[in-house]
Scaffold this motif. Structure first.
Motif, short mmCIF file in Angstrom:
data_model
loop_
_atom_site.label_atom_id
_atom_site.label_comp_id
_atom_site.label_asym_id
_atom_site.label_seq_id
_atom_site.Cartn_x
_atom_site.Cartn_y
_atom_site.Cartn_z
N PRO A 75 50.01 55.24 61.50
CA PRO A 75 51.45 55.13 61.80
C PRO A 75 51.73 54.83 63.27
CG PRO A 75 50.99 57.06 60.45
CD PRO A 75 49.67 56.55 60.92
N LEU A 76 50.86 55.33 64.16
CA LEU A 76 51.05 55.08 65.59
C LEU A 76 50.82 53.61 65.94
CD1 LEU A 76 49.40 58.29 67.10
CD2 LEU A 76 51.83 57.71 67.04
N VAL A 77 49.87 52.99 65.26
CA VAL A 77 49.64 51.55 65.45
C VAL A 77 50.91 50.77 65.11
CG1 VAL A 77 48.39 49.52 64.61
CG2 VAL A 77 47.17 51.65 65.00
N ILE A 78 51.49 51.09 63.98
CA ILE A 78 52.70 50.40 63.52
C ILE A 78 53.85 50.63 64.50
CG2 ILE A 78 54.41 50.29 61.67
CD1 ILE A 78 52.11 51.17 59.76
N PHE A 79 54.01 51.86 64.95
CA PHE A 79 55.10 52.19 65.87
C PHE A 79 55.01 51.39 67.17
CE2 PHE A 79 56.45 54.75 69.55
CZ PHE A 79 57.81 54.85 69.28
N PHE A 80 53.82 51.40 67.80
CA PHE A 80 53.70 50.71 69.08
C PHE A 80 53.70 49.19 68.92
CE2 PHE A 80 52.15 54.91 70.47
CZ PHE A 80 52.94 55.05 71.59
N ALA A 81 53.25 48.70 67.77
CA ALA A 81 53.33 47.25 67.50
C ALA A 81 54.79 46.80 67.46
CB ALA A 81 52.64 46.92 66.18
N ILE A 82 55.63 47.59 66.83
CA ILE A 82 57.06 47.25 66.75
C ILE A 82 57.72 47.38 68.12
CG2 ILE A 82 59.27 48.00 65.79
CD1 ILE A 82 57.78 48.68 63.20
N MET A 83 57.36 48.42 68.86
CA MET A 83 57.95 48.61 70.18
C MET A 83 57.64 47.44 71.12
SD MET A 83 59.72 51.30 69.94
CE MET A 83 60.20 51.48 71.66
N ARG A 84 56.47 46.80 70.93
CA ARG A 84 56.12 45.65 71.77
C ARG A 84 57.02 44.44 71.53
NH1 ARG A 84 50.21 43.73 72.68
NH2 ARG A 84 50.26 43.19 70.47
N LEU A 85 57.73 44.45 70.40
CA LEU A 85 58.59 43.32 70.08
C LEU A 85 59.93 43.35 70.80
CD1 LEU A 85 58.03 43.13 66.20
CD2 LEU A 85 56.77 41.96 68.03
N PHE A 86 60.20 44.47 71.49
CA PHE A 86 61.48 44.63 72.19
C PHE A 86 61.23 45.04 73.64
CE2 PHE A 86 61.94 45.65 67.70
CZ PHE A 86 62.96 44.80 67.31
N PRO A 87 60.55 44.18 74.42
CA PRO A 87 60.21 44.55 75.80
C PRO A 87 61.40 44.40 76.75
CG PRO A 87 59.42 42.34 75.33
CD PRO A 87 60.06 42.84 74.06
N SER A 88 61.92 45.52 77.23
CA SER A 88 63.05 45.45 78.16
C SER A 88 62.57 45.17 79.58
CB SER A 88 63.84 46.76 78.13
OG SER A 88 63.01 47.86 78.44
N ARG A 156 59.57 37.09 65.91
CA ARG A 156 59.79 38.53 65.93
C ARG A 156 60.08 39.09 64.53
NH1 ARG A 156 63.96 41.08 70.15
NH2 ARG A 156 65.54 40.15 68.78
N LYS A 157 60.87 38.38 63.77
CA LYS A 157 61.21 38.86 62.43
C LYS A 157 59.97 38.95 61.55
CE LYS A 157 64.99 37.29 60.72
NZ LYS A 157 66.02 36.39 60.11
N VAL A 158 59.11 37.94 61.61
CA VAL A 158 57.90 37.92 60.78
C VAL A 158 56.94 39.03 61.21
CG1 VAL A 158 55.85 36.58 60.16
CG2 VAL A 158 58.09 35.47 60.24
N MET A 159 56.79 39.24 62.51
CA MET A 159 55.90 40.30 63.00
C MET A 159 56.41 41.69 62.59
SD MET A 159 54.49 39.10 66.75
CE MET A 159 56.08 38.62 67.43
N PHE A 160 57.71 41.86 62.62
CA PHE A 160 58.29 43.14 62.23
C PHE A 160 57.98 43.46 60.76
CE2 PHE A 160 61.78 45.70 60.52
CZ PHE A 160 61.80 46.76 61.43
N PHE A 161 58.19 42.50 59.89
CA PHE A 161 57.92 42.74 58.47
C PHE A 161 56.42 42.88 58.18
CE2 PHE A 161 62.29 41.12 57.93
CZ PHE A 161 62.78 42.10 57.07
#
Length: 384
Positions: A75-88, A156-161
């Motif tokens: 689950p941590l892999v998935i969480f940080f993978a998604i967080m990388r898609l929104f780099p502020s 981004r959309k494809v990576m998220f899904f």
């Protein structure tokens, strides 16, 4: 269902989703306006996470249980993978990449340990080959699907899904039971085990640096040199992994026919010559053919190397051993990625990158020749 088969199904689902994400992420950064120096630094943080956290998690898994750790890490892999898609900002992007890389690498080393413990000398090489082949097959599917969908629906959309799909990878191993309760205790290796493990680490570090200069940036390289689309790049990387998938699935037959250590030696002598060619060839079809050939020949014998080394090491340090190898691999790749970020500022920089890489692969070829002499026929029992 046998434990080994459950692990292979886990690899299938995990790999498809992971490769969809992987083939698009660097291109996504390009799309956001980041240049190669930043992309190289992002990958470096990713690999440093793989090195440091992979080692820590490997040691931890030997102490508290591999399955327990795997169910925390996924689950941590998935969480940080998604967080990388929104780099502020860059600091957060580096931070998320460090942890994504660490937890992502840990999954591979834990599945390798499960395979060692759920197989015997007689079928271990076969299952390692099949699992690695399936892993490469997921690259075929993930790269081709990811590149195609990314061009149509947005990166981004494809990576998220893809990361949502990855959460289902745990389903095949929900009822998986560890074969034995491994207790942590002090272990002393004999002289032969020390030699084998030394080759394992030094070969990994040498190849890791050579590969780290370019292998994580295949999508960027094809984009920079030939201005290819994400779809076309995805199919090229897919073909590379298709060849590896087929070769590694039958790697136990190659080991039986030629001898495992000999097959390792021959492949590791051939690959540096191909990398040297990549430094000078700039015709798209020829470059692509050489790139695919190098990838296939180098990676198809990886199950052979893992089978030989891990079979000789004590069971209660397997996760820690693979964690240490993972550290050597990813730390060297992290340094190489930093060098990529400096050199890959122009097309001519790729010539230098491939020349440096070939030197490290030639060094590994020498190591594999010595490894072949050291084994001295002791690999036959795995291919009887």
């Amino acid at each position: 269902m046998a434990i080994a088969n459950r692990i292979i199904f886990f690899t299938l689902i995990n790999g498809i989703s992971g490769n969809i994400y992987q083939v698009l992420f660097n291109l996504y950064l390009k799309d956001l306006g980041y240049h190669n120096d930043i992309i190289g630094n992002v990958m470096s943080f990713n690999l440093w996470g793989s090195a440091v956290l992979g080692l820590i998690i490997g040691i931890l898994a030997d102490r508290i249980g591999r399955k327990r750790v795997l169910f925390i890490v996924q689950p941590l892999v998935i969480f940080f993978a998604i967080m990388r898609l929104f780099p502020s900002n860059l600091t957060l992007l580096y931070f998320f990449s460090f942890f994504f890389g660490g937890f992502n690498a840990s999954i591979r080393l834990l599945t390798d340990v499960f395979l060692v413990e759920s197989t015997s000398h007689g079928n271990r090489a076969k299952y390692f080959g099949i699992n690695f082949g399936v892993n490469m097959l997921t690259g075929v599917l993930g790269n081709s699907i990811g590149g195609f969908l990314g061009d149509f629906f947005g990166f981004r959309k494809v990576m998220f899904f893809a990361m949502l799909l990855r959460s289902f990878a745990l389903v095949p191993i929900l009822n998986l039971k560890e074969k034995r309760n491994v207790k942590f205790k002090k272990v002393k290796l004999d002289d032969f085990q020390k030699k084998i493990f030394t080759f394992y680490i030094f070969s990994t570090a040498s190849v890791g640096f050579g590969a780290g200069l370019f292998i994580h940036f295949g999508n960027v390289i094809f984009y920079d040199l030939f201005s290819m689309s994400a779809t076309f790049i995805g199919f090229i990387l897919a073909f590379a992994q298709l060849g590896t998938s087929i070769g590694s699935a039958f790697s136990h037959k190659i080991g039986k026919r030629f001898g495992a250590a000999k097959a390792l030696m021959l492949s590791n002598i051939t690959v540096p010559l191909l990398i040297l060619m990549l430094a000078f060839v700039r015709e798209p079809i020829s470059f692509t053919t050489i790139y695919i050939s190098r990838f296939t020949i180098m990676n198809m014998v990886n199950p052979i190397f893992n089978t030989l080394v891990l079979s000789y090491l004590p069971s209660n340090i397997l996760a820690a051993s693979t964690g240490l190898r993972n550290f050597a691999n990813n730390a060297s790749r992290a340094f190489a990625s930093m060098l990529f970020s400096i050199l890959a500022t122009s097309n001519s920089g790729y010539t230098t990158i491939f020349l440096i890489s070939s030197v490290f692969y030639f060094t590994n070829g020498i190591l594999m020749f010595v490894f072949y002499k050291t084994i001295g026929g002791k690999d036959k029992k795995f291919y009887s």
